[in-house]
Motif scaffolding. Structure first.
Motif, PDB file in Angstrom:
ATOM      1  N   PRO A  53      -5.399  -4.024   3.676  1.00  0.00           N
ATOM      2  CA  PRO A  53      -4.536  -3.401   2.664  1.00  0.00           C
ATOM      3  C   PRO A  53      -5.151  -2.179   1.989  1.00  0.00           C
ATOM      4  O   PRO A  53      -4.435  -1.235   1.669  1.00  0.00           O
ATOM      5  CB  PRO A  53      -4.309  -4.523   1.651  1.00  0.00           C
ATOM      6  CG  PRO A  53      -4.467  -5.762   2.428  1.00  0.00           C
ATOM      7  CD  PRO A  53      -5.530  -5.476   3.435  1.00  0.00           C
ATOM      8  N   VAL A  54      -6.486  -2.201   1.791  1.00  0.00           N
ATOM      9  CA  VAL A  54      -7.103  -1.040   1.145  1.00  0.00           C
ATOM     10  C   VAL A  54      -6.854   0.210   1.978  1.00  0.00           C
ATOM     11  O   VAL A  54      -6.420   1.248   1.465  1.00  0.00           O
ATOM     12  CB  VAL A  54      -8.619  -1.267   0.950  1.00  0.00           C
ATOM     13  CG1 VAL A  54      -9.268   0.000   0.409  1.00  0.00           C
ATOM     14  CG2 VAL A  54      -8.868  -2.428   0.008  1.00  0.00           C
ATOM     15  N   ASP A  59      -4.618   0.558   4.398  1.00  0.00           N
ATOM     16  CA  ASP A  59      -3.186   0.796   4.546  1.00  0.00           C
ATOM     17  C   ASP A  59      -2.630   1.507   3.307  1.00  0.00           C
ATOM     18  O   ASP A  59      -1.826   2.435   3.425  1.00  0.00           O
ATOM     19  CB  ASP A  59      -2.461  -0.534   4.764  1.00  0.00           C
ATOM     20  CG  ASP A  59      -1.056  -0.323   5.280  1.00  0.00           C
ATOM     21  OD1 ASP A  59      -0.897   0.489   6.222  1.00  0.00           O
ATOM     22  OD2 ASP A  59      -0.120  -0.933   4.741  1.00  0.00           O
ATOM     23  N   SER A  60      -3.082   1.081   2.121  1.00  0.00           N
ATOM     24  CA  SER A  60      -2.627   1.732   0.889  1.00  0.00           C
ATOM     25  C   SER A  60      -3.049   3.192   0.883  1.00  0.00           C
ATOM     26  O   SER A  60      -2.281   4.080   0.519  1.00  0.00           O
ATOM     27  CB  SER A  60      -3.217   1.037  -0.340  1.00  0.00           C
ATOM     28  OG  SER A  60      -2.488  -0.108  -0.645  1.00  0.00           O
ATOM     29  N   ARG A  78      -0.835   5.005   3.282  1.00  0.00           N
ATOM     30  CA  ARG A  78       0.525   5.072   2.778  1.00  0.00           C
ATOM     31  C   ARG A  78       0.668   6.030   1.593  1.00  0.00           C
ATOM     32  O   ARG A  78       1.731   6.586   1.354  1.00  0.00           O
ATOM     33  CB  ARG A  78       0.957   3.671   2.332  1.00  0.00           C
ATOM     34  CG  ARG A  78       2.327   3.286   2.777  1.00  0.00           C
ATOM     35  CD  ARG A  78       2.527   1.823   2.530  1.00  0.00           C
ATOM     36  NE  ARG A  78       2.184   1.026   3.701  1.00  0.00           N
ATOM     37  CZ  ARG A  78       2.866   1.048   4.820  1.00  0.00           C
ATOM     38  NH1 ARG A  78       3.914   1.812   4.953  1.00  0.00           N
ATOM     39  NH2 ARG A  78       2.506   0.298   5.836  1.00  0.00           N
ATOM     40  N   TYR A 135       7.000   3.812  -2.556  1.00  0.00           N
ATOM     41  CA  TYR A 135       5.754   3.209  -2.089  1.00  0.00           C
ATOM     42  C   TYR A 135       4.623   4.211  -2.020  1.00  0.00           C
ATOM     43  O   TYR A 135       3.458   3.854  -2.146  1.00  0.00           O
ATOM     44  CB  TYR A 135       5.976   2.531  -0.730  1.00  0.00           C
ATOM     45  CG  TYR A 135       6.815   1.284  -0.843  1.00  0.00           C
ATOM     46  CD1 TYR A 135       6.546   0.345  -1.833  1.00  0.00           C
ATOM     47  CD2 TYR A 135       7.871   1.039   0.031  1.00  0.00           C
ATOM     48  CE1 TYR A 135       7.301  -0.798  -1.952  1.00  0.00           C
ATOM     49  CE2 TYR A 135       8.640  -0.109  -0.078  1.00  0.00           C
ATOM     50  CZ  TYR A 135       8.352  -1.022  -1.063  1.00  0.00           C
ATOM     51  OH  TYR A 135       9.111  -2.155  -1.179  1.00  0.00           O
ATOM     52  N   GLY A 156       3.359   4.531  -5.627  1.00  0.00           N
ATOM     53  CA  GLY A 156       2.767   3.231  -5.979  1.00  0.00           C
ATOM     54  C   GLY A 156       1.402   3.068  -5.322  1.00  0.00           C
ATOM     55  O   GLY A 156       0.437   2.676  -5.976  1.00  0.00           O
ATOM     56  N   SER A 157       1.330   3.405  -4.025  1.00  0.00           N
ATOM     57  CA  SER A 157       0.056   3.273  -3.320  1.00  0.00           C
ATOM     58  C   SER A 157      -0.989   4.205  -3.908  1.00  0.00           C
ATOM     59  O   SER A 157      -2.161   3.831  -4.034  1.00  0.00           O
ATOM     60  CB  SER A 157       0.237   3.588  -1.838  1.00  0.00           C
ATOM     61  OG  SER A 157       1.164   2.709  -1.267  1.00  0.00           O
ATOM     62  N   ALA A 193      -2.396   2.632  -6.870  1.00  0.00           N
ATOM     63  CA  ALA A 193      -3.274   1.525  -6.479  1.00  0.00           C
ATOM     64  C   ALA A 193      -4.625   2.052  -6.016  1.00  0.00           C
ATOM     65  O   ALA A 193      -5.673   1.461  -6.325  1.00  0.00           O
ATOM     66  CB  ALA A 193      -2.618   0.699  -5.377  1.00  0.00           C
ATOM     67  N   ILE A 194      -4.605   3.157  -5.286  1.00  0.00           N
ATOM     68  CA  ILE A 194      -5.868   3.724  -4.810  1.00  0.00           C
ATOM     69  C   ILE A 194      -6.715   4.224  -5.981  1.00  0.00           C
ATOM     70  O   ILE A 194      -7.941   4.073  -5.993  1.00  0.00           O
ATOM     71  CB  ILE A 194      -5.591   4.869  -3.794  1.00  0.00           C
ATOM     72  CG1 ILE A 194      -5.015   4.277  -2.505  1.00  0.00           C
ATOM     73  CG2 ILE A 194      -6.853   5.656  -3.496  1.00  0.00           C
ATOM     74  CD1 ILE A 194      -5.934   3.314  -1.782  1.00  0.00           C
ATOM     75  N   MET A 230      -8.437   1.332  -7.230  1.00  0.00           N
ATOM     76  CA  MET A 230      -9.502   0.967  -6.295  1.00  0.00           C
ATOM     77  C   MET A 230     -10.725   1.855  -6.531  1.00  0.00           C
ATOM     78  O   MET A 230     -11.862   1.368  -6.562  1.00  0.00           O
ATOM     79  CB  MET A 230      -8.965   1.141  -4.868  1.00  0.00           C
ATOM     80  CG  MET A 230      -9.901   0.703  -3.777  1.00  0.00           C
ATOM     81  SD  MET A 230     -10.159  -1.074  -3.810  1.00  0.00           S
ATOM     82  CE  MET A 230     -11.858  -1.166  -3.291  1.00  0.00           C
TER      83      MET A 230
END
Lengths: 331, 375
Positions: A70-71, A73-74, A77, A301, A304-305, A308-309, A312
């Motif tokens: 997921p890391v 992929d995010s 994305r 998305y 949003g991603s 999220a990054i 991270m």
């Protein structure tokens, strides 16, 4: 009732599946490479090379699929548009920098990062020091530790009740406004009070995390060699000096661990803001902003991603520091 | 603190009081919710929960009857101004002075009409002539009712708000999501702690790193992955997600614990010809019980209290809501109805609190194993 059986059968299947995998794969390995016969030595060596991976297999698959993949992929994305059909490069990140809500969230997250770990650690230290010195200390510890078990949503309800507002002149049913009116001031709508409302949300997390800090710091304080404290007292140090100059320096490592652990919790804080203000009145934070972009009418998305990054990236220094410490310990 | 013996007596009181205040400060919020869940709607709206132990005073009015009865040559109307359990404090006959008279006083309200309200709340209006009123006379009363608590909220909430269903849903999510990661993690932890293979240090470091990965990063990719795999939103998806998210902590805690087990036991078992599988099952697993219990509690509390993973992977319809999700929905739709919110919140935190108090020892042990070593 149907649900109940579904859950029971899942546990059964899950547990049985796990046992079957570990037992079965080991059995197969022992059949293919038997530890006897002409090639016994060779077989044992080869089996011992394979076996760890049978033990580790399911964990590696889960960790890979649910956390590592997921890391990336995010990250990938976040370079695409809202529904992932068009490559947009760094556009989402450029948008972040120009977005008012994002800047507000970053600023608020920084406030949270400064206040919550500091306050939780300080209160935790105080609570540890106090409860270690009294006879009913264990009961006291339990009660301060208790909010740990309460969900953020539950804590949100609890504290929203404390902040409840009634117009001036009516009976105040929120504890805070009651105290304020008893002292002769006007009741306030705390959760929409600009800037300070952030702190009213942070207090909820401090309330939850203090117990954690207390438990760990109390163990560390008890681990301090008695001689150092006694020597300081013989030299005429006051209790405050003993605490700040002898004890605190010796548990600095533990304080750092507590601080970073709470920092991680703070960076991910979502539920409290989500249920108490949902980011209104200038209280938005990154995790809630991300949720917002992911679940609005037409989800975006890409953005949003990207958020999220950013999260991270913010936890990465702590991740590196943790790994560094862990490797030191392994050696 | 034996070294502090000299200061103990002088500081003792101060420390006790300070500790008491701190504990009070940390307990009061929960206590407020707990007390409020036993008060009915009107009580909650009329006074703070901290006043509920001392009883409450209300002021209102009742209308007397209009039909008099002839007794001993005078016309009389009798009745009562208080309900069961209420105590009359004061009364009056005008809205401007609702508490002008004490119980037992007799007052003339109109020419030839006297009214008496007795201690027990019964009133007696006496007139020389027949009463001619279209509406009853207003009698203002101030009454106090003793502290009263009720469990009505609980029966109401359990039957009406869907909390029972949400409770089942939470159970269904939590138990498999607690049991399955333990199995997987125990084997992995054993391999990391006691088996020799290249890449072991790297994998251990990776687990430590994965401990802090924010869940938010995983939401969008996993939701899409689940959709593509055909799992979609549902229990299977949320079990898998919680298993994945819980594994780093599980592996980390268990590995730290297993590394500390005495080397001699394991070595001698190897010498005796036990396979790794046998060592794991017969020696490591039973000895690791405290660590397994610690993680089980962590995971249980975390899954039970989780809102984010449940909203994303399970969905938001009434049938799918877990308790945290339902509570959030109630906060939106029943924002002002504190009797419902307080009761629902308390039901949702009751199970974790029970687990917490019953298993606190293991929780503390797990926390210490997870954190202090890192420093």
């Amino acid at each position: 009732m149907e649900l109940f059986w579904l859950a029971i059968s899942t546990i059964a299947i899950g547990v049985f599946g796990c046992v079957a995998w570990f037992w079965g794969s080991n059995w197969v390995l022992d059949r293919i490479l038997p530890a006897k016969g002409p090639n016994a030595g060779d077989n044992i060596r080869r089996a011992n090379q394979i076996r760890p991976w049978l033990f580790l297999g399911p964990a590696i698959v889960f960790l890979g699929m649910y956390l590592v993949y997921p890391v990336f992929d995010s990250l990938w994305r976040s370079l695409f548009n809202s529904n992932g059909t068009r490559f947009v490069g760094a556009d989402n990140y450029a948008w972040l920098l120009s977005d008012g809500k994002f800047r507000e969230s970053m600023l608020n997250n920084m406030l949270w990062l400064l206040f919550v770990p500091a306050a939780s650690t300080a209160f935790g230290l105080l609570a540890a020091q106090l409860t270690d010195r009294i006879r009913w200390g264990n009961i006291g510890k339990s009660l301060i530790f208790m909010p740990m078990a309460i969900s953020f949503v539950g804590a949100g309800v609890i504290w929203k009740f404390i902040y409840e507002y009634r117009a001036s002149g009516e009976a105040q049913i929120g504890l805070l406004n009651w105290i304020v009116t008893q002292m002769g001031a006007e009741p306030q709508i705390w959760l929409s009070l600009p800037f300070w409302n952030n702190f009213f949300l942070m207090i909820v997390l401090v309330w939850i995390q203090t117990g954690f800090a207390m438990v760990i710091l109390s163990a560390a304080l008890r681990g301090i060699p008695e001689e150092t404290v006694e020597a300081a007292i013989l030299d005429g140090a006051s209790p405050l000096q003993v605490f700040f100059k002898i004890k605190v320096p010796q548990i600095m490592g533990t304080i750092a661990v507590v601080w970073t652990t709470i920092t991680i919790v703070v960076l991910k804080v979502f539920d409290i803001v989500f249920v108490m203000t949902n980011g209104q009145w200038g209280t938005q934070v990154l995790a809630n902003l991300m949720y917002d972009w992911m679940f609005r009418g037409t989800p975006d998305y890409g953005r949003g991603s990207a958020i999220a990054i950013v999260l991270m990236i913010l936890v990465t220094p702590i991740m590196v520091w943790n790994i560094w410490n862990a490797r030191k310990e392994v050696r | 603190m034996e070294g502090m013996a000299g200061q103990k007596s002088s500081l003792g009181w101060a420390v006790n009081i300070a500790a008491f205040l701190l504990v009070l400060l940390w307990t009061i919020p929960t206590l407020g919710l707990f007390v409020s869940s036993f008060r009915d709607r009107d009580q909650i709206a009329q006074s703070g929960w901290w006043q509920s132990f001392s009883g409450s005073e209300q002021t209102g009015f009742v209308r007397s009857g209009t039909e008099g009865a002839l007794q001993d040559g005078v016309w009389v109307i009798e009745g009562s101004v208080t309900a069961d359990g209420e105590q009359l404090v004061a009364w009056g006959t005008s809205a401007r002075e609702p508490g002008a008279h004490a119980p037992g006083d007799t007052v003339e309200i109109d020419e030839g009409i006297d009214i008496t309200v007795a201690d027990d709340g019964s009133y007696r209006m006496v007139s020389d002539t027949e009463f001619d009123m279209r509406r009853g006379e207003r009698i203002f009363v101030t009454t106090s009712s003793p502290p009263s608590f009720t469990t009505d909220n609980y029966s109401r909430v359990l039957s009406a708000t869907g909390l029972g269903r949400a409770f089942m849903n939470t159970m269904t999510v939590t138990i498999p999501a607690t049991v399955i990661p333990i199995m997987i993690a125990a084997f992995a932890a054993y391999a990391l702690a006691w088996m020799q293979f290249p890449g072991r240090a790297l994998l251990t470091a990776a687990v430590v790193g994965l401990l802090v990965v924010p869940l938010q990063v995983a939401l969008i990719p996993l939701l899409r992955m689940h959709n593509e795999m055909g799992i979609g939103k549902g229990y299977l998806g949320i079990w898998l997600a919680h298993t994945g998210f819980g594994l780093p902590l599980a592996v980390y805690l268990l590995r730290n614990y297993m590394v500390g087990l005495p080397r001699e036991i394991i070595e001698s078992a190897r010498v005796d010809g036990a396979t790794d599988f046998q060592i794991f099952r017969r020696i490591i697993l039973p000895l690791s019980f405290p660590a397994l219990a610690s993680f089980a509690i962590f995971q249980f509390l975390w899954v039970w209290n989780d809102l984010l993973v449940a909203t994303v992977f399970l969905g938001n319809t009434r049938e799918q809501l877990v308790m945290t999700g339902l509570l959030r929905e109630l906060m939106g739709s029943r924002g002002g109805e504190w009797e419902i919110l307080a009761t629902s919140a308390f039901i949702s935190i009751a199970v974790p609190l029970a687990v917490f108090f019953a298993m606190q020892k293991y929780l503390v042990r797990g926390l210490l194993a997870g954190s202090v070593k890192g420093g």
